[in-house]
Design a protein around this motif. Sequence first.
Motif, PDB file in Angstrom:
ATOM      1  N   CYS A   1       0.787  -1.236   0.000  1.00 31.75           N
ATOM      2  CA  CYS A   1       0.000   0.000   0.000  1.00 31.75           C
ATOM      3  C   CYS A   1       0.817   1.283   0.000  1.00 31.75           C
ATOM      4  O   CYS A   1       0.415   2.285  -0.584  1.00 31.75           O
ATOM      5  N   ALA A   2       1.949   1.271   0.705  1.00 31.32           N
ATOM      6  CA  ALA A   2       2.707   2.499   0.931  1.00 31.32           C
ATOM      7  C   ALA A   2       3.205   3.146  -0.355  1.00 31.32           C
ATOM      8  O   ALA A   2       3.342   4.370  -0.413  1.00 31.32           O
ATOM      9  N   SER A   3       3.453   2.369  -1.392  1.00 30.97           N
ATOM     10  CA  SER A   3       3.970   2.956  -2.631  1.00 30.97           C
ATOM     11  C   SER A   3       2.975   3.924  -3.266  1.00 30.97           C
ATOM     12  O   SER A   3       3.377   4.833  -3.985  1.00 30.97           O
ATOM     13  N   CYS A   4       1.696   3.773  -2.985  1.00 28.95           N
ATOM     14  CA  CYS A   4       0.674   4.691  -3.496  1.00 28.95           C
ATOM     15  C   CYS A   4       0.139   5.616  -2.409  1.00 28.95           C
ATOM     16  O   CYS A   4      -0.091   6.796  -2.643  1.00 28.95           O
ATOM     17  N   HIS A   5      -0.069   5.056  -1.214  1.00 27.65           N
ATOM     18  CA  HIS A   5      -0.731   5.791  -0.138  1.00 27.65           C
ATOM     19  C   HIS A   5       0.233   6.416   0.860  1.00 27.65           C
ATOM     20  O   HIS A   5      -0.211   7.129   1.758  1.00 27.65           O
ATOM     21  N   GLY A   6       1.525   6.161   0.729  1.00 29.33           N
ATOM     22  CA  GLY A   6       2.519   6.727   1.627  1.00 29.33           C
ATOM     23  C   GLY A   6       2.624   5.952   2.931  1.00 29.33           C
ATOM     24  O   GLY A   6       1.667   5.330   3.368  1.00 29.33           O
TER      25      GLY A   6
ATOM     26  N   GLN B   1       2.711   7.010   5.870  1.00 24.92           N
ATOM     27  CA  GLN B   1       1.854   7.587   6.913  1.00 24.92           C
ATOM     28  C   GLN B   1       0.405   7.726   6.444  1.00 24.92           C
ATOM     29  O   GLN B   1      -0.386   8.422   7.078  1.00 24.92           O
ATOM     30  N   GLY B   2       0.062   7.084   5.310  1.00 23.41           N
ATOM     31  CA  GLY B   2      -1.319   7.083   4.832  1.00 23.41           C
ATOM     32  C   GLY B   2      -1.786   8.385   4.219  1.00 23.41           C
ATOM     33  O   GLY B   2      -2.981   8.588   4.014  1.00 23.41           O
ATOM     34  N   GLN B   3      -0.858   9.268   3.880  1.00 20.62           N
ATOM     35  CA  GLN B   3      -1.217  10.593   3.391  1.00 20.62           C
ATOM     36  C   GLN B   3      -1.686  10.609   1.936  1.00 20.62           C
ATOM     37  O   GLN B   3      -2.231  11.593   1.472  1.00 20.62           O
ATOM     38  N   GLY B   4      -1.486   9.503   1.216  1.00 19.19           N
ATOM     39  CA  GLY B   4      -1.961   9.405  -0.163  1.00 19.19           C
ATOM     40  C   GLY B   4      -1.203  10.299  -1.119  1.00 19.19           C
ATOM     41  O   GLY B   4      -0.197  10.908  -0.777  1.00 19.19           O
ATOM     42  N   GLY B   5      -1.696  10.344  -2.356  1.00 22.61           N
ATOM     43  CA  GLY B   5      -1.165  11.255  -3.344  1.00 22.61           C
ATOM     44  C   GLY B   5       0.110  10.849  -4.044  1.00 22.61           C
ATOM     45  O   GLY B   5       0.587  11.578  -4.900  1.00 22.61           O
ATOM     46  N   LEU B   6       0.676   9.693  -3.713  1.00 21.24           N
ATOM     47  CA  LEU B   6       1.906   9.284  -4.391  1.00 21.24           C
ATOM     48  C   LEU B   6       1.622   8.793  -5.802  1.00 21.24           C
ATOM     49  O   LEU B   6       2.490   8.807  -6.658  1.00 21.24           O
ATOM     50  N   VAL B   7       0.401   8.366  -6.029  1.00 24.16           N
ATOM     51  CA  VAL B   7      -0.106   7.992  -7.344  1.00 24.16           C
ATOM     52  C   VAL B   7      -1.399   8.771  -7.504  1.00 24.16           C
ATOM     53  O   VAL B   7      -2.160   8.930  -6.539  1.00 24.16           O
TER      54      VAL B   7
ATOM     55  N   THR C   1      -5.756   9.860   6.086  1.00 22.82           N
ATOM     56  CA  THR C   1      -5.834  10.740   7.246  1.00 22.82           C
ATOM     57  C   THR C   1      -7.073  11.633   7.203  1.00 22.82           C
ATOM     58  O   THR C   1      -7.307  12.413   8.116  1.00 22.82           O
ATOM     59  N   SER C   2      -7.874  11.517   6.149  1.00 24.62           N
ATOM     60  CA  SER C   2      -9.075  12.334   5.972  1.00 24.62           C
ATOM     61  C   SER C   2     -10.289  11.426   5.742  1.00 24.62           C
ATOM     62  O   SER C   2     -10.180  10.377   5.129  1.00 24.62           O
ATOM     63  N   MET C   3     -11.442  11.858   6.188  1.00 24.21           N
ATOM     64  CA  MET C   3     -12.674  11.090   5.985  1.00 24.21           C
ATOM     65  C   MET C   3     -13.427  11.535   4.743  1.00 24.21           C
ATOM     66  O   MET C   3     -14.488  11.018   4.444  1.00 24.21           O
ATOM     67  N   THR C   4     -12.902  12.468   3.970  1.00 21.87           N
ATOM     68  CA  THR C   4     -13.631  12.959   2.800  1.00 21.87           C
ATOM     69  C   THR C   4     -13.390  12.069   1.582  1.00 21.87           C
ATOM     70  O   THR C   4     -12.306  11.528   1.383  1.00 21.87           O
ATOM     71  N   ASP C   5     -14.444  11.920   0.798  1.00 18.52           N
ATOM     72  CA  ASP C   5     -14.402  11.283  -0.525  1.00 18.52           C
ATOM     73  C   ASP C   5     -13.980   9.823  -0.565  1.00 18.52           C
ATOM     74  O   ASP C   5     -13.333   9.392  -1.521  1.00 18.52           O
ATOM     75  N   TRP C   6     -14.353   9.039   0.431  1.00 23.64           N
ATOM     76  CA  TRP C   6     -14.086   7.602   0.362  1.00 23.64           C
ATOM     77  C   TRP C   6     -15.052   7.008  -0.658  1.00 23.64           C
ATOM     78  O   TRP C   6     -16.272   7.073  -0.472  1.00 23.64           O
TER      79      TRP C   6
END
Length: 133
Positions: free
Chosen positions: A18-23, A25-31, A38-43
């Motif tokens: 997961c980390a290669s895309c989501h980081g 620390q779960g911050q996302g945005g790598l892909v 870390t956010s509850m928006t737009d799941w």
Amino acid sequence: EEFALEKIDAERIYATYCASCHGLQGQGGLVEGARNFTSMTDWKKGAKVSQIYRTLTNGVEGTQMRAFSNLPPWERFALAHYVRKFYKGSDIPTESLAEVEKFVKDNKLDDPPKVSRAFPIEEAMDSVVKESE
């Protein structure tokens, strides 16, 4: 044999898959489009453990989120819980008891995984060396 859920290393699984895309620390945005945990928006498929489990099982059509049905069910379950740890807010959605019972039954999670005694590779190598002497 012993109950092995506590032996599932969700952090290692997350780092591997997961980390290669989501980081880390779960911050996302790598892909592009990778979820920020870390956010509850737009799941797209929901942030309940059962919904994350289904996302891990089926992927998200039309996105780069692929299915991880190759992971055993208990690993996906542990990973779903691990993903949620990145969110620190108090408004995280939860399942009702009825939802949990249905989820467990539908996904055959009512029988915890069993493992035989495992030991580190170093211990195994030491045993082989001693036996060969």
